[in-house]
Write an enzyme that holds these catalytic residues in place. Structure first.
Site, PDB file in Angstrom:
ATOM      1  N   ARG A  60      -8.451  -7.486  36.516  1.00 18.72           N
ATOM      2  CA  ARG A  60      -7.169  -7.024  35.962  1.00 18.72           C
ATOM      3  C   ARG A  60      -6.045  -7.261  36.969  1.00 18.72           C
ATOM      4  O   ARG A  60      -4.924  -7.617  36.604  1.00 18.72           O
ATOM      5  CB  ARG A  60      -7.244  -5.530  35.619  1.00 18.72           C
ATOM      6  N   HIS A 108      -0.421   6.455  35.782  1.00 19.70           N
ATOM      7  CA  HIS A 108      -1.852   6.161  35.880  1.00 19.70           C
ATOM      8  C   HIS A 108      -2.184   5.254  37.049  1.00 19.70           C
ATOM      9  O   HIS A 108      -3.250   4.631  37.079  1.00 19.70           O
ATOM     10  CB  HIS A 108      -2.347   5.534  34.566  1.00 19.70           C
ATOM     11  N   GLY A 174       6.065   0.871  23.290  1.00 20.36           N
ATOM     12  CA  GLY A 174       4.734   0.275  23.433  1.00 20.36           C
ATOM     13  C   GLY A 174       3.647   1.225  23.891  1.00 20.36           C
ATOM     14  O   GLY A 174       2.790   0.843  24.697  1.00 20.36           O
TER      15      GLY A 174
END
Ligand code: APR
Length: 235
Positions: A60, A108, A174
């Site tokens: 990622r 996060h 989003g």
């Protein structure tokens, strides 16, 4: 005397990065494809599955570094010329910063950072580089992604609540608003603040006790349009 700039708080999720090429979590071909969430994104999995998790985040991190901010990220930066803009994002990519946004809070965590497994204050920027089993912090513990996993606390929530409470205007871009405590942040927005939602589909958590303008478009189209509207009508 220059008039005080209004404060705009923008809560973003994976949808704002979708058109940059980073998959969202809950769309059919979501990011977790090939990886089971329980195997790579929970505090419990870290106890027995470190190598696979480090590999998942290495992938990622490399992907996030290989894509570019899109028109939505750039439009949010443009807002800063007319408003005091705070971005509160659930995303772990750095696309808001790379677009030039100057006040970004990552609820996060951040893919570009790793931290000690035993001391949360030991945080290191690794850019787009991989981290492997055996890469240790100065206290001898395995380095781990500086990302909030399911089952872990979200230490930035109090800061985020304070930011949401300052909003004269709130944008939600989003995010499906299905993951808590992030989703509850919408309730910290003052009730008199207009809320604008940009998303091709209606998010789950819908706040009915105030004015909401729903822009049923993808971020790269809906956010620039909204930014023009805000600059023309709210400065
Ligand atoms: N433009 C705008 N919104 C979009 C686009 C787009 N091009 N494509 C998809 N969306 C919307 C979807 O309709 C959905 O409402 O983006 C949202 C994505 O929702 P999720 O995939 O659930 O992502 P997010 O809300 O950020 O997830 C929250 O859950 O998996 C955990 O920690 C992870 O931060 C993440 C959190």
């Amino acid at each position: 005397m220059a008039h005080k700039k209004k404060t705009i708080v923008v809560l973003t999720g994976a949808g704002v990065s979708a058109e940059s090429g980073i998959k969202t979590f809950r769309d059919s071909d979501g990011l977790w494809e090939g990886f089971n969430v329980d195997e790579v994104a929970t505090a419990d999995a870290w106890r027995w599955n470190k190598e696979k998790m480090l590999e998942f985040y290495n992938q990622r991190r490399a992907q996030a570094a290989s894509v570019e901010p899109n028109a939505a990220h750039l439009a949010l930066r443009e807002l800063e010329e007319h408003f005091n803009v705070h971005i509160v994002t659930q995303n772990v990519d750095s696309l808001h910063e790379r677009a030039g946004s100057s006040q970004v809070l990552h609820l996060h965590g951040k893919l570009s950072e790793v931290k000690s497994s035993v001391d949360d204050s030991l945080i290191f920027d690794v850019g787009d580089k991989p981290v492997h089993l055996g890469d240790k912090c100065p206290k001898g513990s395995q380095l781990r992604p500086n990302v909030v996993w399911f089952g872990e606390q979200v230490p930035e929530i109090p800061n985020a609540q304070r930011i949401m409470a300052k909003a004269d205007i709130c944008l939600i871009v989003g995010t499906s608003l299905v993951v808590y405590p992030a989703a509850a942040l919408v309730y910290d927005v003052p009730v008199q603040a207009p809320v604008f939602v940009v998303d091709p589909s209606k998010p789950a958590e819908f706040i009915f006790d105030r004015e909401i303008t729903f822009i049923e478009k993808r971020a790269s189209e809906g956010v620039p349009e909204l930014v023009s509207h805000l600059i023309q009508n709210y400065v």
